[in-house]
Design a protein around this motif. Sequence first.
Motif, PDB file in Angstrom:
ATOM      1  N   SER A 173       0.925  -1.280   0.189  1.00  5.68           N
ATOM      2  CA  SER A 173       0.087   0.200   0.146  1.00  5.68           C
ATOM      3  C   SER A 173       0.883   1.231  -0.034  1.00  5.68           C
ATOM      4  O   SER A 173       0.626   2.362  -0.604  1.00  5.68           O
ATOM      5  CB  SER A 173      -0.925  -0.047   1.220  1.00  5.68           C
ATOM      6  OG  SER A 173      -1.835  -1.119   1.121  1.00  5.68           O
ATOM      7  N   ASN A 174       2.018   1.232   0.796  1.00  5.94           N
ATOM      8  CA  ASN A 174       2.757   2.255   0.688  1.00  5.94           C
ATOM      9  C   ASN A 174       3.361   2.561  -0.485  1.00  5.94           C
ATOM     10  O   ASN A 174       3.643   3.747  -0.955  1.00  5.94           O
ATOM     11  CB  ASN A 174       4.026   2.034   1.848  1.00  5.94           C
ATOM     12  CG  ASN A 174       3.663   2.246   3.130  1.00  5.94           C
ATOM     13  OD1 ASN A 174       2.707   2.878   3.298  1.00  5.94           O
ATOM     14  ND2 ASN A 174       4.382   1.803   4.239  1.00  5.94           N
ATOM     15  N   PHE A 175       3.891   1.574  -1.187  1.00  2.00           N
ATOM     16  CA  PHE A 175       4.271   1.812  -2.659  1.00  2.00           C
ATOM     17  C   PHE A 175       3.277   2.563  -3.672  1.00  2.00           C
ATOM     18  O   PHE A 175       3.532   3.281  -4.322  1.00  2.00           O
ATOM     19  CB  PHE A 175       4.945   0.430  -3.349  1.00  2.00           C
ATOM     20  CG  PHE A 175       5.127   0.540  -4.694  1.00  2.00           C
ATOM     21  CD1 PHE A 175       6.383   0.802  -5.233  1.00  2.00           C
ATOM     22  CD2 PHE A 175       4.200   0.094  -5.630  1.00  2.00           C
ATOM     23  CE1 PHE A 175       6.743   1.147  -6.753  1.00  2.00           C
ATOM     24  CE2 PHE A 175       4.570   0.367  -7.321  1.00  2.00           C
ATOM     25  CZ  PHE A 175       5.770   0.891  -7.473  1.00  2.00           C
ATOM     26  N   LEU A 176       2.017   1.841  -3.665  1.00  2.00           N
ATOM     27  CA  LEU A 176       0.861   2.470  -4.371  1.00  2.00           C
ATOM     28  C   LEU A 176       0.750   3.861  -3.935  1.00  2.00           C
ATOM     29  O   LEU A 176       0.535   4.722  -4.836  1.00  2.00           O
ATOM     30  CB  LEU A 176       0.032   1.678  -4.217  1.00  2.00           C
ATOM     31  CG  LEU A 176      -0.189   0.152  -4.903  1.00  2.00           C
ATOM     32  CD1 LEU A 176      -1.372  -0.570  -4.592  1.00  2.00           C
ATOM     33  CD2 LEU A 176       0.137   0.291  -6.256  1.00  2.00           C
ATOM     34  N   ALA A 177       0.852   4.157  -2.621  1.00  2.00           N
ATOM     35  CA  ALA A 177       0.560   5.346  -2.171  1.00  2.00           C
ATOM     36  C   ALA A 177       1.682   6.585  -2.913  1.00  2.00           C
ATOM     37  O   ALA A 177       1.527   7.620  -3.261  1.00  2.00           O
ATOM     38  CB  ALA A 177       0.440   5.503  -0.949  1.00  2.00           C
TER      39      ALA A 177
END
Length: 508
Positions: A330-334
């Motif tokens: 999720s951090n990467f996508l954000a």
Amino acid sequence: MFSEKDKQQIQERGSKLETVQIQIENFKKGFPYLPIQDAASVGNGIIRLSPEDLKKRGERYDAKIAAGTKALKFVPASGAASRMFKALFQALEDFQSQPHEDVIAANRDAAQYITELDRFAFAEELKKAVADDGEQLSATNKLDYLLTEKGLNYGAKPKGLLKFHSYEDGARTPFEEHLVEGAKYAADKDRKASLHFTVSPEHQPGFEALLAEIKDKYEELLGVEFDVTFSQQKPSTDTIAVDLENEPFRNADGSLLFRPGGHGALIENLNDLDADIIFIKNIDNVVPDRLKQPTIDFKKGLAGVLLKHQEKLFYYQHELNEKHYTALSSNFLAEAANFLENTLNTKPAKNHYYTEREELYQYLKEKYNRPLRVCGMVKNEGEPGGGPFWAMNADGTVSLQVVESSQIDPDSIQQQDIVQHATHFNPVDLVCAVKNYKGEKYDLTQFTDPATGFISQKSKDGKELKAQELPGLWNGAMSNWNTLFVEVPIETFNPVKTVNDLLRDQHL
């Protein structure tokens, strides 16, 4: 609507019947205005480089070239120079029926040209042509021998082949100035400088002859090997003309009339080229050697900005293309969403929230897998032309776009208020990256916005017609690219729109 003979004509041009039918529909329904949301400005979509930043970006570019990056300079040079001499043609015509002093008094542009002829780079050649015919250097001959086949025939030549600037060893054309300039930033590690010019079929022999004449001279002078290529606008990109009832316009022999689709058609020519970095600049925007350094510094600077952001863009491309969305945190996508919105300047559609991981992944994957361009923007000082705006795209997203005034609703107070607050304009100063993280070329024709064409009224054989231009090369034809704007100084923008522009300090 189309007979079998018509269909054969369309096919022989390399066009498709479906494409022509779409063009007919465009005439009927018109093109929508592009909704602009805000004018881009420094800190709001336009990057301003400090002297230190400019130096760093230039060094980054030089390092990449030394490591094998291939650059190419792309120069649209198809246009004839006839518009440069509109006032002079009018004066020459008026001389036939009016006293010369009346014509000169009423036509200030012609008066300035006639009075200051000696200051132009082509003056000696013109005077020689007049003398060789045993004529006097009268006001009429100053016009006649410049514009017509009697002398230099500049009224029928392309801008690229006119003599713009004087040097001790002779005068230079814009074509030559582009070679000299290109040698300073478009040469590879082996000192091969690659340039590509788009030209009209009737003018290509002239460009080739000049190249053959001066190539060795400039290679020796600049310590480079030139790789110069030419292409012509493809007949398949011409658009059909219609009458005022939107029926296909026909020539006297009954054949369909097709017209050039404008500079937007050159996206096809650009698409045929192979380079890691492509610089784009108009043929008439050149200066003498004594003024070239700011242009060279900022060309390298723009390329350095592109390379800096391309590194991170390639990282996100790699992850999004090589991994399943379930393997991405999720951090990467954000982070990827933040970089897309705040650095690559593409904002999601209003009130659209990507609550599903897969939906966000697909959105990011689509937006990252696009060509990248950096566009120089100059402070607005009253020059005509398009400008940098935040605009709404067909999919509801908002991104940076180069927008022409004709694309903006003239009757919308809100839209025109945004225009009035614009701080910069587009000088056509682009650096493009047309490959993905694997080094594979994009098909640039897949990233245009067909709804950004333009319709104008013309005439042929005394009959009114409507003509259609394709989305412009640096606006609609690149509408779906990732885009960065960088402020460049006015010193880098010196176009020649009329012959007397050559009397500006920047061209003497």
